[in-house]
Design an enzyme around this catalytic site. Structure first.
Site, PDB file in Angstrom:
ATOM      1  N   TYR A 115      25.961  33.420  22.802  1.00  5.62           N
ATOM      2  CA  TYR A 115      26.928  34.206  23.214  1.00  5.62           C
ATOM      3  C   TYR A 115      26.369  35.284  24.111  1.00  5.62           C
ATOM      4  CZ  TYR A 115      30.562  37.551  22.095  1.00  5.62           C
ATOM      5  OH  TYR A 115      31.632  38.547  22.164  1.00  5.62           O
ATOM      6  N   LYS A 170      28.092  35.640  27.793  1.00  2.00           N
ATOM      7  CA  LYS A 170      28.863  37.069  28.225  1.00  2.00           C
ATOM      8  C   LYS A 170      28.123  37.725  29.468  1.00  2.00           C
ATOM      9  CE  LYS A 170      32.356  36.695  25.088  1.00  2.00           C
ATOM     10  NZ  LYS A 170      33.714  36.592  25.875  1.00  2.00           N
TER      11      LYS A 170
END
Length: 257
Positions: free
Chosen positions: A158, A162
């Site tokens: 993640y 991002k």
């Protein structure tokens, strides 16, 4: 200021949380919307459509998996077919998965990247031809302070995705700046949404509640806080802002890094 009168926006992840709030806030600012929703997330898109219409604007809902190129292309085609134009893309759809790195296999890594990073690029790529033809466009992505400034434990993929969004925004902004198109991101802190309150893959309701005490402004973010930032980035007034990431976290990162 910050009006979006008669603009048309594609918003992904629109059935709940930040995406739903953005559709309603954009409608109040004067924009029509094409709302991308994924049926597997158990959220009904109908109330979001109703909220846009209650604000006096039009909304069209399109089932979309941003992990599939053909779905994203169909989403953009729906905007052109229904409204004859596409001015704004908010690439907001994303997932989080709590997985220790020692258990993070290739398939899990790829699936998150397909949604959180490549999904953003798919949306931007599909929107570029009509925006280039029009000589105007606003491409906006949802990143996170995890990847922009800090990281969450057990969320390596993640954080990587991002963080990748920030590089995508910078690179594409330079490429299309001379064509009247800006590219920016917002990196929120903890926002109270169905995803952040998920006890399996994110903080859970108790964790979100406890996190607020560490935020200098004394609360967690609400979806409308992010939608307000998106509205600025989508507006005429943001014409000189491109390739940038707005950190929207109530002062959390500046007080902890």
């Amino acid at each position: 200021m910050f009006r979006l009168d008669d603009r048309v926006a594609v918003i992904t992840g629109a059935a709940s949380g930040i995406g739903a709030a953005t559709a309603e806030v954009f409608a109040r600012a004067g924009a029509d919307s094409v709302l991308a929703w994924y049926p597997g997330d158990d959220h009904d898109i109908a109330p979001v459509v109703a909220a846009v219409e209650a604000a006096g604007r039009r909304a069209v809902a399109v089932e979309t998996d941003v992990g599939q190129t053909e779905d994203v292309d169909r989403l953009v085609a729906a905007a052109i077919g229904e409204f004859g134009r596409l001015d704004i893309v908010v690439a907001n759809a994303g997932i989080a998965r709590d997985v220790p790195s020692t258990e993070l296999d290739d398939d899990e890594w790829r699936r998150l990247m397909e949604i959180d990073l490549l999904g953003v690029f798919r949306c931007f790529r599909a929107a570029l031809p009509p925006m280039i033809e029009a000589g105007w466009g606003r491409l906006i992505a949802t990143s996170s302070i995890s990847g922009a400034v800090i990281s969450w434990p057990r969320h390596v993929h993640y954080t990587a995705a991002k963080g990748g969004v920030l590089g995508l925004v910078r690179g594409l902004a330079i490429e299309v700046a001379h064509q009247g198109i800006t590219v920016n991101a917002v990196a929120p802190g903890v926002i109270v949404t169905p995803q952040s309150t998920d006890p399996v893959h994110s903080f859970g309701a108790e964790g979100v509640h406890d996190f607020a005490s560490r935020v200098p402004v004394g609360r967690n973010g609400q979806p409308e806080d992010v939608a307000a930032a998106f509205t600025y980035l989508a507006s005429e007034e943001a014409a000189f802002m491109t390739g940038q990431t707005l950190i929207l976290d109530g002062g959390y990162t500046v007080s902890h890094v």
